[in-house]
Design an enzyme around this catalytic site. Structure first.
Site, PDB file in Angstrom:
ATOM      1  NE  ARG A 234     -71.482 -39.775  17.666  1.00  0.00           N
ATOM      2  CZ  ARG A 234     -72.505 -40.474  17.154  1.00  0.00           C
ATOM      3  NH1 ARG A 234     -72.822 -40.344  15.885  1.00  0.00           N
ATOM      4  NH2 ARG A 234     -73.207 -41.294  17.920  1.00  0.00           N
ATOM      5  CD  GLU A 263     -74.471 -33.443  15.631  1.00  0.00           C
ATOM      6  OE1 GLU A 263     -75.430 -33.989  16.225  1.00  0.00           O
ATOM      7  OE2 GLU A 263     -73.797 -34.022  14.785  1.00  0.00           O
ATOM      8  CG  HIS A 281     -76.776 -36.616  13.972  1.00  0.00           C
ATOM      9  ND1 HIS A 281     -75.951 -36.415  15.042  1.00  0.00           N
ATOM     10  CD2 HIS A 281     -76.743 -37.953  13.735  1.00  0.00           C
ATOM     11  CE1 HIS A 281     -75.423 -37.567  15.437  1.00  0.00           C
ATOM     12  NE2 HIS A 281     -75.895 -38.511  14.653  1.00  0.00           N
TER      13      HIS A 281
HETATM   14  C1  DGY Z   1     -75.706 -43.232  15.912  1.00  0.00           C
HETATM   15  O1  DGY Z   1     -76.426 -44.234  15.901  1.00  0.00           O
HETATM   16  O2  DGY Z   1     -74.613 -43.209  16.475  1.00  0.00           O
HETATM   17  C2  DGY Z   1     -76.201 -42.023  15.182  1.00  0.00           C
HETATM   18  O3  DGY Z   1     -75.440 -40.936  15.406  1.00  0.00           O
HETATM   19  C3  DGY Z   1     -77.656 -41.757  15.479  1.00  0.00           C
HETATM   20  O4  DGY Z   1     -78.339 -42.717  14.775  1.00  0.00           O
END
Ligand code: DGY
Length: 315
Positions: A234, A263, A281
């Site tokens: 993240r 984002e 992402h």
């Molecule tokens: C997640 O699964 O947390 C990703 O950020 C998106 O696939």
């Protein structure tokens, strides 16, 4: 029963839901107002990392709401405390995206280490003057020390994928992870120790109040000169301003990023730096993985609305 999909869900999951429930789909781009209007009376809400699920939305849905099913492994967009207080379930989609995300982390290590994007740009702009003995020198993965910050499913899969590179593996984790450490020949260190010895640092933690900005000016200053940072978890785990500074002035040589603090905005500073590899992402973005995530996301809804335990609960 009514299921509200906040944005969209791949057909593999959507079809399972429409066969069983009255499904309303918000579509793209995300329309917060639509969600608030349509959440009323929902038994399930399907969310994703871009959809904040807070108390007001849960209240708006009403007492019949049973589950918030997240189309993602990360669930920092959900107020899990509010979910718990209301006796609801919240679910995520772990396991099915482990490999895709881990593969992207390794791809970013190599792309940043071997300057793939920077040199591709030079080539395409017609700026390449021909082979030179010390041109575009990068760093190999083989023989490097790779520090995995978080040694859960994705961190361990990265360790597995790196086997052929014969790297030195070190990791941090809140848990001892003795068995996994022994299996992967990895040594557990604290964060400062890991940063001091790692040529590559790859982040694999959940975003929580404890991990927010865990990579900041202070921690970056402890990195080995020339280290490469990879983030596929993240964006807010990293303080972006501090990262830009560490990429401009050291100690970092490069960074490979899949996730960002706000984002879809990405600071221009980061975009302008030649030593960043930036992708939007896409950690789980393969057809097979997104279909598997959608199926699991739907299975979680179906289980809860059938009065059963969901396959992958977080609450
Ligand atoms: C997640 O699964 O947390 C990703 O950020 C998106 O696939």
């Amino acid at each position: 029963m009514k299921v509200v999909v906040a944005r969209t869900l791949p057909a593999a999951g959507l079809q399972k839901l429409t066969e069983r429930f009255d499904v309303e789909v918000g579509g793209l781009p995300f329309d917060r107002q639509w969600l608030y209007e349509h959440a009323a009376g929902a038994h399930a809400i399907v969310a994703d990392p871009t959809v904040p699920v807070q108390r007001d939305l849960l209240d708006r849905a009403g007492d019949q709401l049973k589950v918030v099913s997240n189309f993602a492994v990360g669930f920092d967009n959900i107020d899990t405390e509010a979910v718990r207080e209301r006796g609801l379930r919240a679910t995520n989609t772990p396991n099915v995206l482990t490999n895709a995300t881990a593969e992207l982390a390794v791809a970013l290590m190599q792309a940043a280490g071997r300057r793939i994007v920077e040199t591709d740009g030079i080539f395409r702009r017609g700026e390449w003057v021909g082979w030179e003995p010390e041109q575009f020198l990068g760093r190999e993965l083989s023989g490097a020390t790779v520090g995995l910050v978080g040694f859960g499913r994705i961190g361990q899969r990265v360790a597995e994928l790196l086997t052929g590179f014969e790297v030195e593996l070190v990791f941090t984790d809140a848990q001892p992870m003795d068995e996994a450490a022994a299996r992967h020949g990895a040594q557990r260190l604290d964060l400062d120790e890991l940063l001091a010895v790692s040529d590559y640092v790859s982040l694999h933690v959940n975003l929580t109040p404890e991990t927010k900005h865990m990579v900041n000016a202070e921690t970056l200053a402890r990195c080995k000169p020339g280290a490469i940072l990879v983030n596929t978890c993240r964006g807010s785990v990293v303080d972006t301003a501090a990262l830009v500074d560490a990429l401009k002035n050291g100690p970092l040589a490069a960074a490979g990023l899949d996730v960002y603090e706000n984002e879809p905005a990405v600071p221009e500073d980061l975009v302008q730096l030649p030593n960043t590899v930036l992708v939007p992402h896409v950690g789980s973005a393969t057809r097979a993985t997104r279909d598997a995530m959608a199926t699991l996301c739907a299975d979680n809804v179906i289980a809860v609305l059938s009065g059963e335990d969901p396959p992958t609960p977080v609450v």
